[in-house]
Write an enzyme that holds these catalytic residues in place. Structure first.
Site, PDB file in Angstrom:
ATOM      1  N   HIS A 243      39.760  46.082  37.245  1.00 17.46           N
ATOM      2  CA  HIS A 243      40.288  46.238  35.890  1.00 17.46           C
ATOM      3  C   HIS A 243      41.572  47.068  35.892  1.00 17.46           C
ATOM      4  O   HIS A 243      41.593  48.170  36.448  1.00 17.46           O
ATOM      5  CB  HIS A 243      39.242  46.894  34.988  1.00 17.46           C
ATOM      6  CG  HIS A 243      39.769  47.254  33.634  1.00 17.46           C
ATOM      7  ND1 HIS A 243      40.158  46.298  32.718  1.00 17.46           N
ATOM      8  CD2 HIS A 243      40.003  48.455  33.051  1.00 17.46           C
ATOM      9  CE1 HIS A 243      40.590  46.903  31.625  1.00 17.46           C
ATOM     10  NE2 HIS A 243      40.523  48.210  31.802  1.00 17.46           N
TER      11      HIS A 243
ATOM     12  N   HIS B  45      41.049  37.610  26.998  1.00 17.03           N
ATOM     13  CA  HIS B  45      42.432  37.531  27.473  1.00 17.03           C
ATOM     14  C   HIS B  45      42.413  36.867  28.842  1.00 17.03           C
ATOM     15  O   HIS B  45      41.349  36.688  29.432  1.00 17.03           O
ATOM     16  CB  HIS B  45      43.086  38.922  27.551  1.00 17.03           C
ATOM     17  CG  HIS B  45      42.505  39.823  28.597  1.00 17.03           C
ATOM     18  ND1 HIS B  45      41.292  40.446  28.458  1.00 17.03           N
ATOM     19  CD2 HIS B  45      42.964  40.193  29.819  1.00 17.03           C
ATOM     20  CE1 HIS B  45      41.041  41.172  29.535  1.00 17.03           C
ATOM     21  NE2 HIS B  45      42.031  41.028  30.388  1.00 17.03           N
TER      22      HIS B  45
ATOM     23  N   ASP C 204      35.022  43.960  36.472  1.00 16.55           N
ATOM     24  CA  ASP C 204      36.002  44.172  35.402  1.00 16.55           C
ATOM     25  C   ASP C 204      35.372  45.091  34.354  1.00 16.55           C
ATOM     26  O   ASP C 204      34.200  45.492  34.477  1.00 16.55           O
ATOM     27  CB  ASP C 204      36.408  42.815  34.797  1.00 16.55           C
ATOM     28  CG  ASP C 204      37.768  42.871  34.099  1.00 16.55           C
ATOM     29  OD1 ASP C 204      38.351  43.965  33.965  1.00 16.55           O
ATOM     30  OD2 ASP C 204      38.249  41.804  33.674  1.00 16.55           O
TER      31      ASP C 204
HETATM   32 ZN   LIG Z   1      39.815  44.059  32.635  1.00 14.98          ZN
END
Ligand SMILES: [Zn+2]
Length: 271
Positions: A58, A114, A8
Site C-alpha cells: 500500500h 481505485h 493492501d
Molecule cells: Zn492501497
C-alpha cells in the site's frame, strides 16, 4: 509449498477512508494491516507452506510492522519496485494471496475503489476486460504461471475477483461498502479468523483457479483528463484511442505492466 501474500490497506476490516492513513490514525491502520497479514500467514502455515513471502503493497509500502509480523514469513517492503504490489513472485511459487484488496475504479459500493492511482486513472482494460489492481496483479502472477488462490477485501472486491478468476477462487469478504467511503465491517478479529480459514482452504483444495495469462497484451488506460492522456501518450509506440484513453500493445505482459506504471507516473505530472 511457497506462497506470496500481497497486503493492501483499503480492503482491511475497519478501514473506510484514506484519512486512516493520516498521522492520528496511522498506527492503528498499520496494526490492522499487520494482523490480517498474520492471519493469512497462519492459514498458509496450516496448509503446509514452507516458504512465505509477504509484500507490503500500500502506497509507500512501509505499512506492515516488521517485528509484529509472524516470524515464519519474510517481508518485502518499500517502493518503488519493478513488480510493485506482487514484487517477489516468480515461477517457484505455488500460489498468491491478496489481502486487504479493493475494487477497480468506478465500482459502485466499492470501498475506496481505485486502480493504482485515484488521481489519474479512470479505467483500465486489458485485452478488453475491465481490470483493477486484482486483475492487473493477477496478470503478473499469471505471467509466471502462478495462480491467485485467495482474495480478501470488501464485498465488491470479492465479487470482482470471483468474476475475473473463476469459481475455484476463495474469497473472504470482510466488509460491505456503503458507498465509497463507508462500510459495514466485520470485527477485525472475526475478519482474521475468516482470512486464516480462507487462505488455508484455498491452498489445501485440489482445484485451484487457472493462472491469469494475458498474451499478447492490449492495454487501454483511460485518464481523468486529456492533459494526463497527453503525458501518458509520450510513451513510445503508445496510441491515442480518444481524448482521455491511451493504448499500448505488446507481446510481454511485464513490459505492458511497466508501461502502465510509467503512464500513470507521467500522467501524475499533469494532475
Ligand atoms: Zn492501497
Amino acid at each position: 509449498m511457497k506462497v506470496l501474500i500481497s497486503v493492501d490497506m483499503e480492503g482491511v476490516a475497519g478501514i473506510v477512508s484514506w484519512l486512516q492513513d493520516e498521522p492520528e490514525h496511522r498506527m492503528i491502520t498499520r496494526r490492522l494491516m499487520t494482523a490480517e497479514a498474520n492471519a493469512a500467514i497462519e492459514g498458509a502455515l496450516a496448509a503446509g507452506a514452507k516458504e512465505i513471502v509477504v509484500a507490503d503493497s500500500h502506497n509507500t509500502m512501509i505499512n506492515l510492522i516488521p517485528d509484529e509480523l509472524r516470524p515464519e514469513a519474510r517481508l518485502i517492503s518499500g517502493s518503488a519496485r519493478p513488480l510493485s504490489m506482487v514484487e517477489g513472485v516468480d515461477e517457484t511459487f505455488d500460489g498468491v494471496v491478496f489481502v486487504g484488496y479493493h475494487s477497480a475504479v468506478g465500482t459502485p459500493n466499492g470501498v475506496l475503489d481505485h486502480s493504482y492511482s485515484s488521481r489519474t486513472v479512470a479505467g483500465v482494460r486489458v485485452n478488453g476486460r475491465r481490470v483493477g489492481e486484482i486483475g492487473i496483479n493477477a496478470g503478473i502472477a499469471g505471467y509466471f504461471g502462478v495462480p491467485v488462490v485467495c482474495v480478501t477485501g470488501d464485498q465488491a472486491a470479492a465479487e470482482e475477483a470471483r468474476a475475473l478468476l473463476g469459481p475455484e477462487l476463495v474469497t473472504v469478504p470482510v466488509k460491505r461498502g456503503i458507498g465509497r467511503v463507508a462500510a459495514d465491517s466485520l470485527h477485525p478479529q472475526e475478519a482474521r479468523r475468516r482470512i486464516a480459514a480462507g487462505v488455508r482452504q484455498a491452498l489445501e483444495k485440489e482445484a485451484k483457479p487457472a493462472p491469469l495469462v494475458f498474451k499478447p497484451v492490449e492495454l487501454e488506460v483511460r485518464f481523468h483528463t486529456t492533459a494526463m492522456a497527453d503525458m501518458a501518450n509520450l510513451i513510445p509506440e503508445s496510441q491515442r484511442v480518444d481524448g482521455t484513453t491511451v493504448r499500448f500493445r505488446h507481446d510481454d505482459y511485464i513490459v505492458a505492466f511497466k508501461v502502465f506504471r510509467a503512464m500513470v507516473t507521467l500522467a501524475y505530472s499533469a494532475a
